[in-house]
Design a protein around this motif. Structure first.
Motif, short mmCIF file in Angstrom:
data_model
loop_
_atom_site.label_atom_id
_atom_site.label_comp_id
_atom_site.label_asym_id
_atom_site.label_seq_id
_atom_site.Cartn_x
_atom_site.Cartn_y
_atom_site.Cartn_z
N PRO A 269 -16.42 -85.41 28.32
CA PRO A 269 -17.11 -84.13 28.06
C PRO A 269 -17.93 -84.16 26.78
N ASP A 270 -18.80 -85.13 26.65
CA ASP A 270 -19.65 -85.22 25.48
C ASP A 270 -20.95 -85.90 25.91
N SER B 259 -22.09 -79.70 22.02
CA SER B 259 -21.80 -80.02 20.61
C SER B 259 -21.45 -78.75 19.84
N ALA B 260 -22.06 -77.62 20.20
CA ALA B 260 -21.76 -76.40 19.46
C ALA B 260 -21.85 -75.19 20.38
N PRO B 261 -20.83 -75.01 21.22
CA PRO B 261 -20.85 -73.83 22.09
C PRO B 261 -20.76 -72.57 21.24
N GLY B 340 -18.91 -76.41 16.66
CA GLY B 340 -18.29 -77.67 17.05
C GLY B 340 -16.90 -77.45 17.62
N ILE B 341 -16.41 -78.49 18.28
CA ILE B 341 -15.09 -78.41 18.90
C ILE B 341 -14.09 -78.82 17.84
N THR B 342 -13.67 -77.86 17.02
CA THR B 342 -12.81 -78.22 15.90
C THR B 342 -11.37 -77.82 16.13
N SER B 343 -11.18 -76.95 17.13
CA SER B 343 -9.84 -76.39 17.28
C SER B 343 -8.84 -77.48 17.61
N GLY B 344 -7.61 -77.25 17.23
CA GLY B 344 -6.58 -78.20 17.58
C GLY B 344 -6.52 -79.34 16.59
N SER B 345 -5.33 -79.57 16.09
CA SER B 345 -5.18 -80.64 15.13
C SER B 345 -5.07 -81.96 15.87
N VAL B 346 -5.38 -83.02 15.17
CA VAL B 346 -5.23 -84.34 15.76
C VAL B 346 -3.74 -84.68 15.77
#
Lengths: 335, 347
Positions: A269-270, B259-261, B340-346
């Motif tokens: 998805p990228d 990339s940036a919804p 950006g898709i930043t949510s959620g920690s690694v």
């Protein structure tokens, strides 16, 4: 090394291909062709592969929905080992049934539309005659809370058609867990669910594994889901396990040419990501009386006639620490 | 007579020209309990040679949009407003007879699960011939039909002789290729592909998507992809529309959206999609369930599940508005959505 919760040894399932009613079958479909793996307590093993590779057959044999035609499945039960493929003792059978449960793919098909949520979840208790009615009600309520269907009273007497897909799958999970199993086979439990609901069901299963120390065999065709759910992944191809390793190791450093092809075919998805080309030839080969050589030979981009074409299917060998691969040529590939 | 494989019936439209315009389309299903608002005020433009994606979860109205474009919605579905202009001509008010002439010739569709709807007792070629007999402007004789189907098969990577075979002799991937060949049979300008690879294994899916991309480029075709699988949409489309509960909530360049919804739903949807590349992330679950479209929530339809919802969202419906770079969002508070898709920690 700790005791494995489940150990599968040379497991095999062959289906006869009946050509004539009067003659016994000469040809066999080798659905599962001698596979070995172990699952530790609290561990979740992913079984991935394309349709027809034997992953569902394997899962069904582990819960005794299918008879094994060869090999054995050993289940650890409070210090004792039961060979569940050859149970003769009635007590063992009873113990097996409370130890091992299954979650099915389709939450719309796996539930009786005329039975309430309570009936569905409590059925294993009823069948195995565990507890009294008030006990069972309390247990069902506890599980409904556990799987996030709250308040439990409002869900207990609903019918499946009154539930959404995600809620039904939660009921299916509750049904599997009510007998306190130690091992659950989950066959594509989230593939029918929408993305937004899928995550909460997967998170629920992970949480339960942590809390109840349940081991999973997680069957899926979706590698991204397997990555999220599983500690280790086994890749199957035509009834054989071709690669088995820790999840991140397998995804980051696939060694078997089939695993490489499979991974490079998964859409990402990228839009800016460029996938490597998918290196594989032709279509799926037949599993009826396969030739005595590597099952992947016909489609393999690196196969060598003098090595792969003349020997039997390669054994699953540890080519790197905890990384098992069934390929003659893997050592010779540049790392 | 030879039949050209690429025939430009669009009056010389060039790549990038407007081909299909959907304006404020409203389609509802009439049921005993009332109207189900399946497509509500949806607008978008499809350009010549472009691949457009419609993405969303089941029941969001993406297939209903597609069926409305062909006016093939179920009997209880009514187009209650809006225009569907193909090359400037509105398809909504025209007669059924006239509409039938546009289907297949101008707009054709690869239906969801079509690969499983081949009639098992007819040869695949004969079934494609049926489409040609009904929709091709001239009558083709036997040899011409064979030639045409052979050409189509070559286009989708099938052997010309495969047309004499029965569906059961085809693998899943071959059946889907044949469905695509059939959709291409009358030189449409637009193909609507509804979940074209959903039932296929990833390796076959990869092959089919590559084939479609190649056909799109070679024939300068416009394709509307409809899928719940956002990874597929990310790979094959130029622009993407995200739908939720019958509404288009975000529309724009595929690269920008991924990339940036900017819409909270699109952002959460992308944040809750697992991937095999990149760091292993803890995914953010989307709380709640999609609304009942018999009685959609007032204001923004996403407000009951939205982490950014305010009082305004509960009362006033946000319009789809331009926020620059051809990017449209239907949200009052899109500026609050993290970039950006930043949510959620690694993990």
């Amino acid at each position: 090394m700790t005791e494995a919760r489940v150990e599968v040894k040379d497991l095999e399932k062959r289906y006869p291909v009946q050509k004539s009613v009067f003659r016994s079958a000469k040809d066999f479909i080798h659905a599962v062709d001698g596979i070995n793996f172990r699952i530790d307590p609290g561990e979740s093993l992913g079984l991935v592969g394309e349709s027809g590779c034997g992953k569902t057959t394997t899962g069904r044999m582990l819960v005794k929905l299918l008879e094994v035609t060869g090999g054995e499945v050993l289940l650890q039960d409070s210090g004792e080992v039961i060979d569940i493929s050859h149970i003769t003792d009635k007590d063992d059978l009873k113990r097996f049934r409370s130890d091992v449960q299954m979650i099915f793919q389709d939450p719309f098909e796996s539930m009786n539309p005329r039975r309430t949520v309570y009936d569905t979840i409590a059925e294993p208790l009823t069948v195995q005659r565990i507890g009294t009615v008030p006990d069972r009600e309390a247990k069902v309520a506890e599980l409904l809370n556990l799987v996030g269907l709250t308040p439990a009273e409002s869900f207990m007497f609903r019918f499946p058609h009154e539930l959404s897909g995600g809620q039904r799958q939660r009921v299916a999970i509750a049904r599997a867990l009510i007998v306190d199993p130690t091992f659950v086979v989950a066959d594509e439990p989230t593939s029918m669910l929408d993305v937004s609901i899928r995550i909460s069901v997967m998170d629920l299963m992970l949480k339960l594994a942590d809390r109840l120390n349940v081991s999973y065999l997680y069957i899926t065709h979706d590698l991204a889901v397997a990555r999220y759910m599983c500690d280790r992944i086994a890749v199957m191809y035509l009834g054989k396990i071709v690669e088995l390793a820790d999840t991140e190791d397998l995804l980051g450093h696939p060694m078997h040419p089939y695993t490489r092809a499979l991974l490079s075919a998964v859409p990402v998805p990228d839009p800016s990501y460029q996938r490597p080309p998918v290196e594989i030839k032709g279509g799926i080969s037949k599993s009826i009386n396969p030739e005595p050589r590597c099952r992947f030979y016909d489609r393999c981009p690196i196969a060598r006639e003098d090595i792969c074409g003349v020997q039997d299917h390669p054994p699953l060998e540890e080519k790197a620490p905890n990384h098992w691969v069934a390929c003659y040529l893997v050592d010779k590939q540049p790392a | 007579m030879t039949t050209p494989l690429v025939e430009d019936s669009t009056g010389g439209l060039k790549t990038g020209d407007t081909l299909l315009e959907v304006d404020n389309l409203i389609m509802r299903y009439k049921t005993k309990q009332g109207y189900v608002s399946a497509v509500e005020d949806v607008s978008f433009v499809l350009h010549k040679g472009e691949a457009l994606g419609l993405v969303g979860e089941s029941g969001c109205g993406k297939t209903s949009v597609a069926l409305s474009l062909l006016r093939l919605q179920a009997d209880n579905g009514e187009i209650l407003g809006g225009e569907i202009r193909l090359g400037g001509k509105d398809l909504v008010p025209i007669s059924e007879d006239e509409m039938r002439r546009h289907r297949w010739n101008d707009v054709s569709m690869v239906f969801q699960g079509a690969m499983n709807s081949w009639n098992p007792v007819y040869r695949v070629g004969d079934q494609i011939k049926e489409a040609l007999d009904l929709h091709w402007p001239e009558r083709l004789n036997r040899a011409e039909t064979r030639q045409r189907i052979g050409d189509l098969f070559a286009l989708v990577g099938l052997d010309s002789d495969a047309q004499d075979r029965y569906p059961h002799e085809f693998s899943g991937g071959m059946r889907q290729r044949a469905v695509i060949a059939m959709a291409l049979s009358c030189n449409p300008q637009v193909i609507i592909a509804d979940e074209p690879t959903t039932a296929l294994d990833v390796i076959v899916q990869d092959q089919i998507l590559k084939e479609l991309k190649k056909i799109q480029a070679d024939l300068n075709m416009s394709i509307i992809y409809i899928s719940h699988d956002i990874a597929v949409i990310a790979e094959v489309t130029d622009r993407t529309g995200v739908m939720y509960a019958g509404k288009m909530v975000e529309f724009g360049d595929t690269g920008d959206i991924f990339s940036a919804p900017r819409h909270p739903y699109a952002w959460l949807l992308l944040s809750s999609t697992p991937s095999i590349v990149g760091p292993r992330r803890k995914l953010a679950p989307l709380e709640g369930e999609p609304p009942n479209l018999l009685d959609p929530p007032s204001g923004c339809r996403f407000n009951p599940r939205c982490p950014f919802a305010t009082d305004q969202c509960r009362v006033e419906e946000p319009p789809l508005r331009d926020i620059g770079d051809d990017h449209q969002v239907a949200c009052w508070n899109y500026e609050q959505v993290p970039v950006g898709i930043t949510s959620g920690s690694v993990v």
